[in-house]
Design a protein around this motif. Sequence first.
Motif, short mmCIF file in Angstrom:
data_model
loop_
_atom_site.label_atom_id
_atom_site.label_comp_id
_atom_site.label_asym_id
_atom_site.label_seq_id
_atom_site.Cartn_x
_atom_site.Cartn_y
_atom_site.Cartn_z
N PHE A 266 -6.12 11.26 11.90
CA PHE A 266 -6.36 12.55 11.26
C PHE A 266 -7.86 12.61 11.01
N GLU A 267 -8.56 13.33 11.91
CA GLU A 267 -10.02 13.40 11.84
C GLU A 267 -10.49 14.02 10.52
N ASP A 268 -9.76 15.01 9.99
CA ASP A 268 -10.16 15.65 8.75
C ASP A 268 -9.97 14.74 7.54
N ALA A 269 -9.25 13.64 7.69
CA ALA A 269 -9.07 12.65 6.62
C ALA A 269 -9.87 11.38 6.92
N LEU A 270 -10.50 11.32 8.09
CA LEU A 270 -11.18 10.11 8.57
C LEU A 270 -10.25 8.91 8.43
N MET A 271 -9.03 9.07 8.97
CA MET A 271 -7.96 8.10 8.75
C MET A 271 -7.21 7.81 10.04
N ASP A 272 -6.93 6.52 10.26
CA ASP A 272 -6.19 6.08 11.44
C ASP A 272 -5.00 5.24 11.02
N PHE A 273 -3.88 5.46 11.70
CA PHE A 273 -2.67 4.66 11.52
C PHE A 273 -2.39 3.98 12.84
N PHE A 274 -2.15 2.68 12.82
CA PHE A 274 -1.92 1.91 14.04
C PHE A 274 -0.48 1.45 14.09
N ALA B 272 0.83 -1.21 0.00
CA ALA B 272 0.00 0.00 0.00
C ALA B 272 0.86 1.25 0.00
N THR B 273 0.45 2.22 -0.81
CA THR B 273 1.17 3.49 -0.89
C THR B 273 0.25 4.64 -0.50
N LEU B 274 0.86 5.69 0.00
CA LEU B 274 0.16 6.92 0.37
C LEU B 274 1.02 8.07 -0.10
N TYR B 275 0.49 8.87 -1.01
CA TYR B 275 1.22 10.00 -1.58
C TYR B 275 2.60 9.57 -2.08
N GLY B 276 2.63 8.43 -2.78
CA GLY B 276 3.84 7.96 -3.43
C GLY B 276 4.83 7.22 -2.53
N LYS B 277 4.49 7.05 -1.27
CA LYS B 277 5.40 6.36 -0.33
C LYS B 277 4.75 5.06 0.13
N LYS B 278 5.57 4.01 0.29
CA LYS B 278 5.06 2.77 0.88
C LYS B 278 4.74 3.05 2.35
N VAL B 279 3.46 3.06 2.65
CA VAL B 279 3.01 3.54 3.95
C VAL B 279 3.55 2.70 5.11
N ASP C 171 6.39 1.41 5.42
CA ASP C 171 7.80 1.71 5.65
C ASP C 171 7.98 2.97 6.49
N LEU C 172 6.88 3.70 6.71
CA LEU C 172 6.95 4.99 7.41
C LEU C 172 6.86 4.82 8.92
N LYS C 173 7.62 5.65 9.61
CA LYS C 173 7.53 5.73 11.06
C LYS C 173 6.46 6.75 11.42
N LYS C 174 6.07 6.79 12.68
CA LYS C 174 4.98 7.66 13.12
C LYS C 174 5.21 9.12 12.74
N ASP C 175 6.41 9.65 13.03
CA ASP C 175 6.66 11.06 12.72
C ASP C 175 6.66 11.32 11.21
N GLU C 176 7.03 10.32 10.42
CA GLU C 176 7.01 10.47 8.95
C GLU C 176 5.57 10.50 8.43
N VAL C 177 4.70 9.72 9.04
CA VAL C 177 3.28 9.72 8.67
C VAL C 177 2.68 11.09 8.97
N VAL C 178 2.95 11.59 10.16
CA VAL C 178 2.42 12.90 10.56
C VAL C 178 2.90 13.98 9.58
N LYS C 179 4.17 13.98 9.28
CA LYS C 179 4.74 14.97 8.35
C LYS C 179 4.10 14.86 6.96
N LEU C 180 3.93 13.62 6.47
CA LEU C 180 3.35 13.39 5.14
C LEU C 180 1.90 13.86 5.08
N MET C 181 1.12 13.53 6.10
CA MET C 181 -0.28 13.94 6.11
C MET C 181 -0.41 15.46 6.21
N LYS C 182 0.39 16.07 7.05
CA LYS C 182 0.34 17.53 7.17
C LYS C 182 0.77 18.20 5.88
#
Length: 149
Positions: A119-127, A79-86, A88-99
Amino acid sequence: MKDFTIEPLKGYGEIPFGMTLDATVKLLNMPDFYEELSDMEETGNRSVFYQYDSLATNIYFEGITKSVVACFETENKEATLYGKKVFDLKKDEVVKLMKANGFKDLEEETEEGEIRVSFEDALMDFFFEGDKMTAVSWGVLVDEQGDII
């Protein structure tokens, strides 16, 4: 399904939010497991869960008049999110990418060792367990008629 692109508020690969249950089955075939999650008599709502093991993905359908895709949950390492394999991302990288992609409404919660970054405005959760992502869930709001709100 060959496209595992996560698109917040839009869909997953070739499956957009709002796609009917029948159209989804036509595209992906029957799931490995499915379950009716809500009792229409008690809640007035219909929710159906489809599990696709080969895709490491669950799809949730909502709506009484017509059942449509309302939510995805995946553990698919492709699975990818904005061109990155999601995954493979660490928590701070996810936050930075979403922002960086316009989502700002961040909430974080830890429960029984699992961290949920929402991210409530994206209706999205990362575990996460520790620094390792274990699942991603994202969706839209759907009314009784199966229309996206």
